[in-house]
Scaffold this motif. Sequence first.
Motif, mmCIF file in Angstrom:
data_model
loop_
_atom_site.group_PDB
_atom_site.id
_atom_site.type_symbol
_atom_site.label_atom_id
_atom_site.label_comp_id
_atom_site.label_asym_id
_atom_site.label_seq_id
_atom_site.Cartn_x
_atom_site.Cartn_y
_atom_site.Cartn_z
ATOM 1 N N ASN A 3 0.816 -1.210 0.000
ATOM 2 C CA ASN A 3 0.000 0.000 0.000
ATOM 3 C C ASN A 3 0.850 1.261 0.000
ATOM 4 O O ASN A 3 0.465 2.279 -0.546
ATOM 5 C CB ASN A 3 -0.914 0.014 1.231
ATOM 6 N N THR A 5 3.477 2.072 -1.568
ATOM 7 C CA THR A 5 3.890 2.635 -2.849
ATOM 8 C C THR A 5 2.713 3.158 -3.661
ATOM 9 O O THR A 5 2.908 3.712 -4.735
ATOM 10 C CB THR A 5 4.633 1.588 -3.693
ATOM 11 N N ASP A 6 1.495 2.977 -3.160
ATOM 12 C CA ASP A 6 0.342 3.450 -3.923
ATOM 13 C C ASP A 6 -0.079 4.874 -3.579
ATOM 14 O O ASP A 6 -0.838 5.488 -4.315
ATOM 15 C CB ASP A 6 -0.864 2.516 -3.704
ATOM 16 N N SER A 7 0.421 5.381 -2.464
ATOM 17 C CA SER A 7 -0.059 6.706 -2.041
ATOM 18 C C SER A 7 0.475 7.801 -2.966
ATOM 19 O O SER A 7 1.546 7.668 -3.543
ATOM 20 C CB SER A 7 0.367 6.989 -0.605
ATOM 21 N N ASN A 8 -0.308 8.886 -3.054
ATOM 22 C CA ASN A 8 0.084 9.984 -3.942
ATOM 23 C C ASN A 8 1.387 10.624 -3.503
ATOM 24 O O ASN A 8 2.238 10.949 -4.318
ATOM 25 C CB ASN A 8 -1.010 11.051 -3.969
ATOM 26 N N THR A 11 4.273 8.590 -4.544
ATOM 27 C CA THR A 11 4.461 8.658 -5.991
ATOM 28 C C THR A 11 5.192 9.935 -6.380
ATOM 29 O O THR A 11 6.140 9.916 -7.164
ATOM 30 C CB THR A 11 3.095 8.610 -6.708
ATOM 31 N N PRO B 68 6.346 3.087 -7.751
ATOM 32 C CA PRO B 68 4.899 3.286 -7.559
ATOM 33 C C PRO B 68 4.152 2.784 -8.788
ATOM 34 O O PRO B 68 4.533 3.100 -9.910
ATOM 35 C CB PRO B 68 4.756 4.809 -7.432
ATOM 36 N N SER B 69 3.086 2.020 -8.568
ATOM 37 C CA SER B 69 2.441 1.377 -9.715
ATOM 38 C C SER B 69 1.800 2.377 -10.664
ATOM 39 O O SER B 69 1.682 2.130 -11.853
ATOM 40 C CB SER B 69 1.398 0.373 -9.229
ATOM 41 N N LYS B 70 1.419 3.556 -10.122
ATOM 42 C CA LYS B 70 0.743 4.540 -10.981
ATOM 43 C C LYS B 70 1.653 5.094 -12.075
ATOM 44 O O LYS B 70 1.186 5.469 -13.140
ATOM 45 C CB LYS B 70 0.242 5.716 -10.139
ATOM 46 N N ILE B 71 2.936 5.200 -11.792
ATOM 47 C CA ILE B 71 3.818 5.806 -12.794
ATOM 48 C C ILE B 71 4.858 4.808 -13.291
ATOM 49 O O ILE B 71 5.930 5.186 -13.750
ATOM 50 C CB ILE B 71 4.516 7.073 -12.247
ATOM 51 N N ARG B 72 4.543 3.506 -13.217
ATOM 52 C CA ARG B 72 5.587 2.526 -13.524
ATOM 53 C C ARG B 72 6.031 2.562 -14.990
ATOM 54 O O ARG B 72 7.206 2.363 -15.282
ATOM 55 C CB ARG B 72 5.145 1.114 -13.133
#
Lengths: 250, 215
Positions: A3, A5-8, A11, B68-72
Amino acid sequence: MSNKTDSNIYTIIFAVAMVVVVGSLLAFAASSLEPTISENKRLEKQQNILYAMGVNENDESSATFISTDKAPQAFSEFIKKQLVIQEGEVTEDDQAYLIDVKKEKSAAKKADYSRRLPLFIGEKEGQTYYIAPIYGKGLWDAIWGYVSMDEDMVIQGAYFDHKGETPGLGANIKQRYFMDDFIGEHLLDTNGNFAGITVSKSNADPTNKDKTDNEVDAIAGATITGDGVSAMIKSDLRLYVPYFKNLKNN
Amino acid sequence: MGLLSKKDAKLITDPLADNNPITIQVLGICSALAITAELEASIVMSISVLFVLGVGNVVISLMRNIIPSKIRIIVQLIVVATLVIIVDLVLKAFAYELSKTLSVFVGLIITNCIIMGRFEAFALGNGPWRSFLDGIGNAAGYGVILIIVGFFRELLGSGTLLGIPVLGDPIEKTGLYSIGYENNGFMLLSPMALIVVGIIIWVQRTRNKALVEDH
């Protein structure tokens, strides 16, 4: 994926850190290698110019420069004069080979700028060579070269290079079989007017026996690159015509 | 088995045949079209991709728990671009001649979908050693096809291999050309690369019916 690594926040921090790390890594690599790279480029220019006047280590079929450690010495030995032509004025400048033809060409588009034209005068075995750089565009990116001529503007040697033409097609302009076709070709037509050289698909002269037709045989599959070669020869070498006319009159 | 376990060895052998990135997954087609007019360019490209995919897979695999998976996807792109640029700079400084031959391929490597595909599909979920093997295997599978296509295109299109004439001289009409053979200029154009790849796919699926999809 946890979890965390998912936070804004994570990121954004990761992105910033990545940019900083990668940016400084690349900046460091680029600036620490810069002197070696520009030295390589300088030597390459000398090699190119020498190649065009026939000072090279060619064997049967491949194009080989004189080696980099011999280039500076050969350059000062064979190149007798380096000239810069600007608005008809001819001056000597021993750094003329470092003039950036691309920059000169784009600066010349402005009305108040007159382009500096470098010309190198070489001597080998009693013959004088006039070597001029040319620059233009191919299919994907820049193409350039050096052409050596005698005082009648008959080509004595040519070297072409490219930044990103298609391997096997346009990239073949730097192959011997193409460059050697230019040797002996006349840049002037029979009336003495500048005609340039056209890279032609239909000159019906694949062995290039006719040296006064102002044409050489094109490479199959490289039409646009070939047109680029014709265009840069026409546009850039035309500028040297007054110099050669003067040479004949004196 | 020695160095590699059976499972690890499969990572290398699979992409060479039954899971080939070009002929089965149909990835990396764009570069296969662009640079296979000559055998030499195909070989150079294969080696470059082998290097970048091998190292890139390891780097991504080492970073897999912190990306981070959002910017992978962007992170993957940055890793491969950085790698390629650094290699290009080092070559420019210390092997200038080689770098001039390679510079054409730099852009093609960065945007090669096989590289992004392996990062995404494999390296993000596996350890460095297995990722390395997977990278080598896929790059080799890609290279094999590139070299086959380059071989036929250069042979039939220019009558040369690695720049050396093998069928005689087309202008002096020696060798094969003396009995009326002509080079096929079509082979040098990109559409023929697609057709050669198509023929390879056809041959491969005829030999191994399991690869044929049902509809």
